[in-house]
Design a protein around this motif. Structure first.
Motif, PDB file in Angstrom:
ATOM      1  N   LEU A   1      -2.559  -6.870   0.276  1.00 33.74           N
ATOM      2  CA  LEU A   1      -3.037  -7.136   1.631  1.00 33.74           C
ATOM      3  C   LEU A   1      -2.486  -8.443   2.171  1.00 33.74           C
ATOM      4  O   LEU A   1      -2.100  -8.528   3.342  1.00 33.74           O
ATOM      5  CB  LEU A   1      -4.568  -7.158   1.622  1.00 33.74           C
ATOM      6  CG  LEU A   1      -5.241  -5.797   1.396  1.00 33.74           C
ATOM      7  CD1 LEU A   1      -6.692  -5.989   0.966  1.00 33.74           C
ATOM      8  CD2 LEU A   1      -5.160  -4.948   2.658  1.00 33.74           C
ATOM      9  N   ALA A   2      -2.441  -9.469   1.329  1.00 34.41           N
ATOM     10  CA  ALA A   2      -1.913 -10.759   1.765  1.00 34.41           C
ATOM     11  C   ALA A   2      -0.435 -10.658   2.118  1.00 34.41           C
ATOM     12  O   ALA A   2       0.022 -11.245   3.109  1.00 34.41           O
ATOM     13  CB  ALA A   2      -2.122 -11.796   0.665  1.00 34.41           C
ATOM     14  N   ALA A   3       0.326  -9.914   1.302  1.00 42.40           N
ATOM     15  CA  ALA A   3       1.748  -9.759   1.570  1.00 42.40           C
ATOM     16  C   ALA A   3       1.985  -8.987   2.867  1.00 42.40           C
ATOM     17  O   ALA A   3       2.960  -9.245   3.589  1.00 42.40           O
ATOM     18  CB  ALA A   3       2.426  -9.043   0.404  1.00 42.40           C
TER      19      ALA A   3
ATOM     20  N   LEU B   1      -3.806   4.235   1.228  1.00 38.11           N
ATOM     21  CA  LEU B   1      -4.703   3.572   2.169  1.00 38.11           C
ATOM     22  C   LEU B   1      -4.148   2.211   2.583  1.00 38.11           C
ATOM     23  O   LEU B   1      -4.146   1.854   3.773  1.00 38.11           O
ATOM     24  CB  LEU B   1      -6.091   3.398   1.550  1.00 38.11           C
ATOM     25  CG  LEU B   1      -6.934   4.661   1.378  1.00 38.11           C
ATOM     26  CD1 LEU B   1      -8.154   4.361   0.512  1.00 38.11           C
ATOM     27  CD2 LEU B   1      -7.377   5.217   2.728  1.00 38.11           C
ATOM     28  N   LEU B   2      -3.681   1.445   1.602  1.00 40.43           N
ATOM     29  CA  LEU B   2      -3.129   0.122   1.901  1.00 40.43           C
ATOM     30  C   LEU B   2      -1.878   0.222   2.766  1.00 40.43           C
ATOM     31  O   LEU B   2      -1.618  -0.645   3.617  1.00 40.43           O
ATOM     32  CB  LEU B   2      -2.805  -0.606   0.594  1.00 40.43           C
ATOM     33  CG  LEU B   2      -4.002  -0.995  -0.285  1.00 40.43           C
ATOM     34  CD1 LEU B   2      -3.530  -1.509  -1.642  1.00 40.43           C
ATOM     35  CD2 LEU B   2      -4.873  -2.036   0.391  1.00 40.43           C
ATOM     36  N   LEU B   3      -1.106   1.280   2.569  1.00 40.25           N
ATOM     37  CA  LEU B   3       0.107   1.480   3.362  1.00 40.25           C
ATOM     38  C   LEU B   3      -0.201   1.840   4.806  1.00 40.25           C
ATOM     39  O   LEU B   3       0.554   1.479   5.721  1.00 40.25           O
ATOM     40  CB  LEU B   3       0.945   2.599   2.714  1.00 40.25           C
ATOM     41  CG  LEU B   3       2.169   3.102   3.502  1.00 40.25           C
ATOM     42  CD1 LEU B   3       3.230   1.998   3.602  1.00 40.25           C
ATOM     43  CD2 LEU B   3       2.741   4.359   2.842  1.00 40.25           C
TER      44      LEU B   3
ATOM     45  N   GLU C   1     -11.933  -6.638   5.456  1.00 42.02           N
ATOM     46  CA  GLU C   1     -11.861  -8.101   5.478  1.00 42.02           C
ATOM     47  C   GLU C   1     -10.529  -8.595   6.031  1.00 42.02           C
ATOM     48  O   GLU C   1     -10.429  -9.729   6.501  1.00 42.02           O
ATOM     49  CB  GLU C   1     -12.083  -8.656   4.069  1.00 42.02           C
ATOM     50  CG  GLU C   1     -13.476  -8.451   3.514  1.00 42.02           C
ATOM     51  CD  GLU C   1     -14.524  -9.193   4.324  1.00 42.02           C
ATOM     52  OE1 GLU C   1     -14.305 -10.380   4.630  1.00 42.02           O
ATOM     53  OE2 GLU C   1     -15.555  -8.578   4.663  1.00 42.02           O
ATOM     54  N   PHE C   2      -9.503  -7.753   5.948  1.00 43.37           N
ATOM     55  CA  PHE C   2      -8.190  -8.109   6.488  1.00 43.37           C
ATOM     56  C   PHE C   2      -7.945  -7.455   7.851  1.00 43.37           C
ATOM     57  O   PHE C   2      -6.808  -7.378   8.312  1.00 43.37           O
ATOM     58  CB  PHE C   2      -7.086  -7.708   5.501  1.00 43.37           C
ATOM     59  CG  PHE C   2      -6.946  -8.655   4.331  1.00 43.37           C
ATOM     60  CD1 PHE C   2      -5.915  -9.605   4.284  1.00 43.37           C
ATOM     61  CD2 PHE C   2      -7.845  -8.620   3.276  1.00 43.37           C
ATOM     62  CE1 PHE C   2      -5.788 -10.473   3.214  1.00 43.37           C
ATOM     63  CE2 PHE C   2      -7.725  -9.480   2.183  1.00 43.37           C
ATOM     64  CZ  PHE C   2      -6.691 -10.420   2.160  1.00 43.37           C
TER      65      PHE C   2
ATOM     66  N   ARG D   1      -4.538  -8.816   9.342  1.00 44.77           N
ATOM     67  CA  ARG D   1      -4.539 -10.236   9.691  1.00 44.77           C
ATOM     68  C   ARG D   1      -4.834 -11.052   8.431  1.00 44.77           C
ATOM     69  O   ARG D   1      -5.614 -10.647   7.561  1.00 44.77           O
ATOM     70  CB  ARG D   1      -5.576 -10.535  10.773  1.00 44.77           C
ATOM     71  CG  ARG D   1      -7.001 -10.273  10.374  1.00 44.77           C
ATOM     72  CD  ARG D   1      -7.991 -10.876  11.375  1.00 44.77           C
ATOM     73  NE  ARG D   1      -9.362 -10.647  10.951  1.00 44.77           N
ATOM     74  CZ  ARG D   1     -10.141  -9.685  11.410  1.00 44.77           C
ATOM     75  NH1 ARG D   1      -9.679  -8.843  12.330  1.00 44.77           N
ATOM     76  NH2 ARG D   1     -11.384  -9.548  10.964  1.00 44.77           N
ATOM     77  N   ALA D   2      -4.204 -12.208   8.325  1.00 49.12           N
ATOM     78  CA  ALA D   2      -4.389 -13.088   7.168  1.00 49.12           C
ATOM     79  C   ALA D   2      -5.806 -13.661   7.158  1.00 49.12           C
ATOM     80  O   ALA D   2      -6.474 -13.752   8.188  1.00 49.12           O
ATOM     81  CB  ALA D   2      -3.356 -14.208   7.207  1.00 49.12           C
ATOM     82  N   THR D   3      -6.255 -14.040   5.973  1.00 45.52           N
ATOM     83  CA  THR D   3      -7.603 -14.583   5.836  1.00 45.52           C
ATOM     84  C   THR D   3      -7.673 -15.414   4.559  1.00 45.52           C
ATOM     85  O   THR D   3      -6.688 -15.557   3.832  1.00 45.52           O
ATOM     86  CB  THR D   3      -8.645 -13.437   5.800  1.00 45.52           C
ATOM     87  OG1 THR D   3      -9.953 -13.993   5.867  1.00 45.52           O
ATOM     88  CG2 THR D   3      -8.511 -12.613   4.534  1.00 45.52           C
TER      89      THR D   3
END
Length: 416
Positions: free
Chosen positions: A19-21, A163-165, A195-196, A215-217
């Protein structure tokens, strides 16, 4: 009362790194797990051109919603299943040619349901040797999105990867699942995506993911519930012993905390509070039949303490544990039999008869699987002379396990 500090969750750390990447901006991960698996994931991101800054207590990742910053990369995924499944999926959203390989152990583990789904979405993905296994090459040109059918009956990680994709595709995704194990891990994924900044939804057997990116967090990683199971089990098999794990309580994302409910059914006293969870051994350990489909990573933990119950322990619906780091059902059965315990197995079940293991222990055959080592370390609280042919494989998720467990043993009054 021993208070045990458990390292960060492997599952959460891997998802948070993806998620961060993928997010727009710089994300800080607080208290991530530092182990062979997660370091391998971070190293893979670096190979793909992402900046990952690592200190002892936090990692920072510069996100790139457009995908890897390099047009070519060769990524070695080590033994990490999340690395081997998530990183090719992340790379597919970029533009370039990316080759992935893994250890001999990981090469044996299946990928085909995921890679078939990626191909159905138009990704140019080729297995170089055995179909459905590493090594593989992704020739990425972004992903349009749309509808896809997925069989996640072997691993929920296939669904998590898609899902992440989803938010990185141009149209979003509608994923129809024909079978699914380990549902709590999928719930972790959806909660973390929220959360992202992404709200994925489930409509029966269909998971709907909108486009638009992350979005970053700043994200704090909770302690690993699967790892905590060994310490909770240690309390349950030791009359009067009490173990508390802070930071893992009501509101925890990880379904594997449900293992304490199994211990409660067996007779242990369990308290789950907002600030942590405590398990106390009562001197009673009852046999039971339990479906562990949703918490199958804790199946070896239960198998390892099952001989000390007053009746048979039957664990059902865990066929997916046969395609983990090793065939965990057979590994548990093999090692219990070596200790003189009567065991029966089926395609997706194991039944363990009561009876304190005889003799002076044995060398446990680990098959390079960290969970076999950590589970049978709990057996060793009641059976002297247990050793392991590969004790160091715990570095995959908990490099300091043996030291932490020795400290716990001393706290429980056992200096063997």
């Amino acid at each position: 009362m021993p208070v045990v500090t458990i390292p960060g969750s492997k599952s959460l750390t891997a998802r948070a790194l993806f998620l961060a990447a993928a997010a727009d901006g710089v994300t800080t991960l607080v208290r991530p797990l530092r182990s062979d698996d997660t370091e391998g994931f971070a190293e893979g991101l670096v190979r793909l051109g992402y900046r990952v800054g690592r200190t002892r207590d936090a990692w920072q990742v510069d996100g790139r919603p457009q995908g890897p910053s390099v047009s070519e990369a060769d990524v070695y995924c080590r033994d990490g299943a999340t690395t081997a499944r998530f990183l090719p999926t992340l790379a597919a959203a970029g533009h370039g040619t990316y080759r992935f390989d893994a250890s001999a152990q990981m090469r044996r583990r299946p990928l085909l349901p995921l890679t078939r789904a990626l191909r159905d979405l138009g990704v140019d993905l080729r297995h170089e040797e055995a179909e459905g296994h590493h090594p593989l090459t992704v020739r990425a040109a972004g992903v349009e999105g749309g509808e896809v059918v997925l069989d996640a009956g072997q691993s929920s990680q296939y669904l998590t990867a898609l899902l992440l994709l989803g938010p990185l595709t141009r149209k979003g995704l509608r994923i129809r699942v024909t079978d699914l194990v380990s549902v709590p891990y999928v719930e972790i994924t959806i909660a973390m995506m929220r959360e992202f900044g992404v709200a994925a939804e489930r409509e029966g057997d269909v998971f709907v993911v909108p486009p638009g990116g992350y979005r970053a967090t700043t994200y704090a990683i909770e302690p690993d519930a699967s790892t905590a199971s060994y310490f909770f089990a240690a309390a349950a098999v030791t009359p009067g012993a009490e173990v508390t794990v802070p930071g893992l309580g009501t509101g925890a994302l990880q379904g594997d905390l449900g293992f304490v409910d199994v211990l409660r059914r067996m007779g242990a006293e369990v308290s789950v509070r907002p600030d942590g969870t405590t398990v106390r051994g009562t001197g009673v350990l009852r046999g039971l039949t339990v479906n562990m489909r949703d918490i199958s990573d804790t199946m070896p933990t239960l198998a390892a303490i099952a001989p000390f119950a007053d009746g048979p322990v039957r664990i059902e619906d865990v066929a997916n544990t046969r395609v983990k780091e090793c065939d965990r059902l057979e590994a548990c059965a093999q090692n219990l039999r070596r200790l003189g315990v009567e065991v029966e197995t089926g395609p997706g079940r194991i039944e363990i008869r009561p009876g304190v293991p005889s003799g002076t222990g044995a060398e446990i055959t680990t098959h390079g699987d960290h969970r076999i080592v950590m589970s049978f370390a709990v057996t060793g609280l009641r059976v002297p002379g247990i050793s392991f042919d590969d004790p160091g494989c715990v570095r995959k998720t908990f490099p300091g396990f043996h030291e932490a467990f020795a400290e716990l043993r001393s706290g429980l009054g056992d200096d063997r």
